[in-house]
Scaffold this active site. Structure first.
Site, mmCIF file in Angstrom:
data_model
loop_
_atom_site.group_PDB
_atom_site.id
_atom_site.type_symbol
_atom_site.label_atom_id
_atom_site.label_comp_id
_atom_site.label_asym_id
_atom_site.label_seq_id
_atom_site.Cartn_x
_atom_site.Cartn_y
_atom_site.Cartn_z
ATOM 1 N N ARG A 51 0.842 -1.291 0.036
ATOM 2 C CA ARG A 51 -0.027 -0.092 0.046
ATOM 3 C C ARG A 51 0.805 1.248 0.077
ATOM 4 O O ARG A 51 0.537 2.209 -0.953
ATOM 5 C CB ARG A 51 -0.700 0.034 1.449
ATOM 6 C CG ARG A 51 -2.097 -0.463 1.070
ATOM 7 C CD ARG A 51 -2.574 -0.995 2.336
ATOM 8 N NE ARG A 51 -1.536 -2.129 2.665
ATOM 9 C CZ ARG A 51 -1.667 -3.570 2.307
ATOM 10 N NH1 ARG A 51 -2.633 -3.759 1.543
ATOM 11 N NH2 ARG A 51 -0.540 -4.269 2.623
ATOM 12 N N THR A 52 1.758 1.351 1.058
ATOM 13 C CA THR A 52 2.388 2.819 1.004
ATOM 14 C C THR A 52 3.311 2.946 -0.190
ATOM 15 O O THR A 52 3.068 4.151 -0.556
ATOM 16 C CB THR A 52 3.446 2.625 2.348
ATOM 17 O OG1 THR A 52 2.736 2.087 3.643
ATOM 18 C CG2 THR A 52 4.070 3.758 2.696
ATOM 19 N N LYS A 80 25.917 -4.637 -1.147
ATOM 20 C CA LYS A 80 27.583 -4.711 -1.473
ATOM 21 C C LYS A 80 28.279 -4.243 -0.193
ATOM 22 O O LYS A 80 29.403 -3.841 -0.327
ATOM 23 C CB LYS A 80 28.089 -4.131 -2.700
ATOM 24 C CG LYS A 80 27.573 -4.390 -3.961
ATOM 25 C CD LYS A 80 27.774 -3.560 -5.191
ATOM 26 C CE LYS A 80 27.075 -3.758 -6.241
ATOM 27 N NZ LYS A 80 26.924 -2.571 -7.115
ATOM 28 N N ARG A 101 11.355 3.816 3.582
ATOM 29 C CA ARG A 101 10.847 2.784 4.645
ATOM 30 C C ARG A 101 12.231 1.999 4.985
ATOM 31 O O ARG A 101 12.853 1.396 4.417
ATOM 32 C CB ARG A 101 9.924 1.654 4.257
ATOM 33 C CG ARG A 101 9.461 0.701 5.332
ATOM 34 C CD ARG A 101 8.285 0.013 4.849
ATOM 35 N NE ARG A 101 6.930 0.733 5.210
ATOM 36 C CZ ARG A 101 5.739 0.232 5.004
ATOM 37 N NH1 ARG A 101 5.709 -1.094 4.741
ATOM 38 N NH2 ARG A 101 4.842 0.755 5.148
ATOM 39 N N HIS A 129 4.842 5.865 11.702
ATOM 40 C CA HIS A 129 4.383 5.801 10.179
ATOM 41 C C HIS A 129 3.435 6.921 9.964
ATOM 42 O O HIS A 129 2.093 6.801 9.914
ATOM 43 C CB HIS A 129 3.721 4.423 9.991
ATOM 44 C CG HIS A 129 3.216 3.953 8.652
ATOM 45 N ND1 HIS A 129 3.475 4.758 7.576
ATOM 46 C CD2 HIS A 129 3.049 2.742 8.191
ATOM 47 C CE1 HIS A 129 3.214 3.997 6.446
ATOM 48 N NE2 HIS A 129 2.988 2.823 7.008
HETATM 49 N N1 CP Z 1 -0.287 0.183 5.830
HETATM 50 C C1 CP Z 1 1.117 -0.320 5.318
HETATM 51 O O1 CP Z 1 1.781 0.261 5.829
HETATM 52 O O2 CP Z 1 0.997 -1.185 4.404
HETATM 53 P P1 CP Z 1 2.113 -1.864 3.542
HETATM 54 O O3 CP Z 1 3.188 -2.429 4.649
HETATM 55 O O4 CP Z 1 1.698 -2.815 2.724
HETATM 56 O O5 CP Z 1 2.631 -0.472 2.929
#
Ligand code: CP
Length: 302
Positions: A51-52, A80, A101, A129
């Site tokens: 999603r993100t 590496k 991320r 998040h």
């Molecule tokens: N909600 C969320 O962070 O989903 P993903 O891990 O799929 O990005």
């Protein structure tokens, strides 16, 4: 907010959250605009995501921009031995904005201190998040008509779930009442409860989901975060602690909605999807508009 990194939800004020939500509402009405024409956004995902990453990439594409990056650090020079320091120093020469991320808590803050361009934290370990929180706030306001004084029931892995940590910090500015439902091993960490104490906000902890959902405005379900457990036996013991079923929701407020940041494993039975309370798939759509708002505000285009 122009040129400012978004690392923690506490980097922004309540007024700034509301301004992002209002801009997202404009994008919901008109999502395809050429605001990012000629601009490049990097998405660096050192941890998996559906999603993100895809909603950020959809947001950039809808705004006419270009995306570079990786969805798997194993295809990058990290294999590496390249450090995060060097990766950020290099990629900040290639893009106007970096969305990242990373499994290490604090990694996004570290990156923001050495990057030439703003960093948006798309999740750093069990810490924060913030863009998920902004889309959660958008979804809550859209379904409840307000963010003020709501009863929020957070269920599942409250220890490792970064989405509940960010959401708690944001909602604490709107006078929320919290119910924390979790097994003993996965309780909300003490620092977040101390934050609520410092604001004299009410919260209650319980292991029993049935006891607490009938007067909730929002039930926020979470997955038990397998990837954060050092002890696999503890994961096995807690992974099926809560499974929300349709019959458990009879008697809930008509306006109550079930949110989940997703992915789900088995904490919401599929029969809930077709009922009146499910909102988690709409929630993902809202993520595109909110991320369009975040990108265009940080780049000074809104
Ligand atoms: N909600 C969320 O962070 O989903 P993903 O891990 O799929 O990005």
């Amino acid at each position: 907010m122009k040129n400012k990194s978004l690392v923690s939800i506490t980097d922004y004020t309540k007024g700034e959250y509301l301004s992002i939500l209002d801009t997202a509402a404009e994008f919901e009405k008109n999502s395809y605009q050429d605001l990012l024409k000629g601009k490049v956004v990097a998405t660096l995902f050192f941890e998996p995501s559906t999603r993100t990453r895809l909603s950020f990439e959809s947001a950039v594409n809808r705004l006419g921009g270009r995306v570079i990056g990786f969805s798997d650090a194993n295809t990058s020079s990290v294999t590496k031995g390249e450090t995060l320091y060097d990766t950020i120093k290099v990629v900040s020469n290639f893009a106007e904005l970096i969305i990242m991320r990373h499994p290490l808590e604090g990694s996004a803050r570290y990156a923001s201190e050495l990057s030439k361009v703003p960093i948006v934290n798309a999740g750093d370990g069990a810490n924060q998040h913030p863009t998920q929180t902004l889309l959660d706030l958008y979804s809550i306001r859209k379904t409840q008509g307000t963010l003020d004084n709501l009863k929020i029931c957070m269920v599942g892995d409250l220890k490792y779930g970064r989405t509940v940590h960010s959401l708690l910090m944001a909602l604490s500015q709107f006078g929320a009442n919290f119910y924390f439902i979790s097994p003993d091993e996965l309780k909300m960490p003490k620092e977040y409860k101390m934050h609520l104490d410092s604001l004299n906000l009410h919260y209650q902890e319980s292991k029993d989901i049935n006891e607490n959902i009938l007067d909730a405005d929002i039930i926020y379900m979470t997955r038990v975060q397998k990837e954060r457990f050092s002890d696999p036996i503890e994961y096995e013991r807690t992974k099926n602690a809560y499974v929300l079923k349709g019959e458990m929701l009879s008697g809930c407020k008509n306006t109550m909605r079930v949110l989940h940041p997703l992915p789900r494993v088995n904490e919401i039975d599929q029969e809930v999807d077709s009922g009146p309370f499910a909102y988690y798939f709409e929630q993902t759509e809202n993520g595109v508009y909110v991320r369009q708002a975040i990108i265009s505000i940080i780049l000074g285009l809104k």
